[in-house]
Structures are given as structure tokens and as C-alpha cells.
Design a protein around this motif. Sequence first.
Motif, PDB file in Angstrom:
ATOM      1  N   LYS A 124      -3.079  -9.643  -9.061  1.00 50.18           N
ATOM      2  CA  LYS A 124      -2.528  -8.893  -7.925  1.00 50.18           C
ATOM      3  C   LYS A 124      -2.392  -9.772  -6.694  1.00 50.18           C
ATOM      4  N   TRP A 154      -8.964  -2.421  -2.613  1.00 47.47           N
ATOM      5  CA  TRP A 154      -7.976  -2.129  -3.660  1.00 47.47           C
ATOM      6  C   TRP A 154      -8.622  -1.933  -5.028  1.00 47.47           C
ATOM      7  N   SER A 205       1.056 -10.490  -4.704  1.00 52.87           N
ATOM      8  CA  SER A 205       1.188  -9.962  -3.345  1.00 52.87           C
ATOM      9  C   SER A 205       1.217 -11.042  -2.277  1.00 52.87           C
ATOM     10  N   ASP A 260      -0.263   1.187  -6.520  1.00 57.45           N
ATOM     11  CA  ASP A 260      -0.335   0.220  -7.622  1.00 57.45           C
ATOM     12  C   ASP A 260      -1.027   0.823  -8.829  1.00 57.45           C
ATOM     13  N   TYR A 300      -8.244  -6.887  -1.435  1.00 53.29           N
ATOM     14  CA  TYR A 300      -8.086  -6.584  -2.860  1.00 53.29           C
ATOM     15  C   TYR A 300      -9.412  -6.528  -3.610  1.00 53.29           C
TER      16      TYR A 300
END
Length: 362
Positions: free
Chosen positions: A137, A229, A141, A264, A225
Motif C-alpha cells: 500500500k 489504515w 500510495s 481501500d 498506514y
Amino acid sequence: MLRTLVRKMAENAPKRLKTSDEVVIGTHNGHFHADEALAVHMLRTHVPAYQSARLVRTRDPAVLAECHTVVDVGGEYDPARHRYDHHQRGFTTTFPGRPTKLSSAGLVYLHFGREIVARKLGAEDRESEAVGLVWAKLYESFVEALDAHDNGIGVYDPAGLSAAGLEKRFSDGGFTLGAVVGRLNPNWNDPVPEDPAEAQAAEDARFEQASRRIGEEFDRDLDYYTRAWLPAREVVAEAYNERKQYDEQGRIVVLKRQSAPWKDHLYSLEDQAGPEAAKVLYVLYPEKPVPDAKWRIQCVPVAKDSFESRKPLPAEWRGFRDEELDAISGVPGSVFVHASGFIGGNKTFDGVLAMAKKALEA
């Protein structure tokens, strides 16, 4: 005296590299870019073996040959020898599952990214699912944009844009991740010290600033993240598994405790469920994690970064608020519906659920 000292340090660099046991990272001098600035930051900030590393900026092959690690210069990609350049003819390496050719940032992240993520998560197993999720990810990103920028790859296919007759509606100021670093290079008409060593020292100082600047942005994403996330995945998965409590087709998802980064994870869960499963149209969540919080209804976009919703809230609700919206929607406690129809609110969970069910039928 300072000029003389700096000059002697530059002249003696090859000798120091030959006799010193310190770890030295080499990259090119001259105009710098975001990819090598980030590559250097990732190594020196997040990989213990490099945290005391010295940086040498040169194109001299003899000096680079003595460096422990070389990024973005030298014409070699050989991870066994810590050579991470991408400019050589025939270089085609990409990140797993992604199409973009790597730059020095992508190469360093490819080989050290799992270690960086695992250390941030406190995970012993670099091959764990959690580490792999964040590793992939964070590349998509953040790092991939720098790879594309340095390799001259646009976000959209120029031929496709031309064929469609699409033009930018406004200028975004060219403010990209690459520009964050590019703007720290000296202007063409800035004064340059006459002494070569002093000029190089000034340029190196600018590079250090650039490396810190792009590094700050990378570190913010790494922190997000890993700390926000990734934990949201479990929250969204629980809500997705319970979605048919609210709609027999499973088109409504409820985040019971509070909002979390859901897009996501929702798309990923839908992919796993297969094409036969109905797509989620609305996500409901409380504004705050308190018992009397108001609730929101948000439409699922057709893609994560799209402004187009799969099914916007009814047109007749849009732009109205409070009692006026109550009368139009037939749902008590309504707070608002955005003019574009992508989000709305109600004072209670029962009210926002009623809004979602009515919107499904509209």
C-alpha cells in the motif's frame, strides 16, 4: 580558512573511503530529484545499518566504487553489491503487481521496504500478511509516484487524453511529490560560490534539506498506514461480514463505533467476495465515538479517488437541511444532504439507516 578545509575534505574523499570502515552512501551531485532524496532518507532513517552513514555526492566512478551503497548513479543494479541505479539500458524492474518502472526510490523500497514496515509495526516476521499489506500500500500510495515522475511516466496516457479531447480545467501549480524536492534546487540565476568545494558543499546542504523534506512526507504516510489504515481493516471486515443485517442484498455497511479509513479495505473485501456479491452502496458511521453522536451516510464512490458515487443520495434531498429535509425525505431527525448527494446526516442511527433504505429504493 573554511574554504581551504572544505577543499581538502573533498580532495581527500577517495583516501578516506579506502581507509575508513564507516558506511558510505554514494549518489550523484548536480541537480537532485525526489527519488534519490527519498532513497537516502529511507536508508539513513529507517535501516539501522545506515543510521550513521555518511553521504557522498559525486559522479566520479573511483569514488563511487569505494562506497558501500550507491543509489541513482553508476549504471548498475546489483542488490548483492548494494548498487541501486535505474538509468542503464535494458532496466525494466518493477514492484510486484505494479507496472511502473522503478527509480532509485523504488529500488531501495523494494529491497528494504519490508524491513522498514516491520520495524514500524514491531513485527518479527517481515513476510507476514500485515507487513505485506502495508508494504504494497505504501508503495502504491507514495513511492510509485516518485518512480513514475523520475522515469517520465504520466498519470494518464497522453494519446488517450488527446483522443478524448480532455484538457485540464485549472492549474494545480505543478505541486507534486517530485516538485516538493525539485523546488529546493537552486534557481538558474542564484549566485554560486567561486570555490568548487564551497559550491559543492552548498549544493549538498540543499540536498540534505530535500531529503529531510520528502522524508517527512514518507514518514507521515508510513505512520498513517501502520497506525491507522492497517487497524481499520479489521473494523471494516467486521462491518462487511454483518452487512446483510441491514439489507438482504448487503448494500449497506455500518461502522458501529466510529468512522475508520474504509475505502481501500471495502474494495478489497468486495474483490474477495467475487462478482456475484452485490456492491456496497452506502456506509454509515457515527460522527464521534460517543453514545449520543449524530450519524453520517456516505455513498461509496465508483473508485477510491472518484467524485462519482455508485448511487448518490436522491436528487430531491440534495442541498436541504433539518426540518425542511425531514419533510422532503420523510425521515425525522435529518441534518443535511450535500448538494452533490455523496454524503448526508441524521441525528440518530435509526434515522440514518432509514435514509439509506429509502435511498436504495429511489
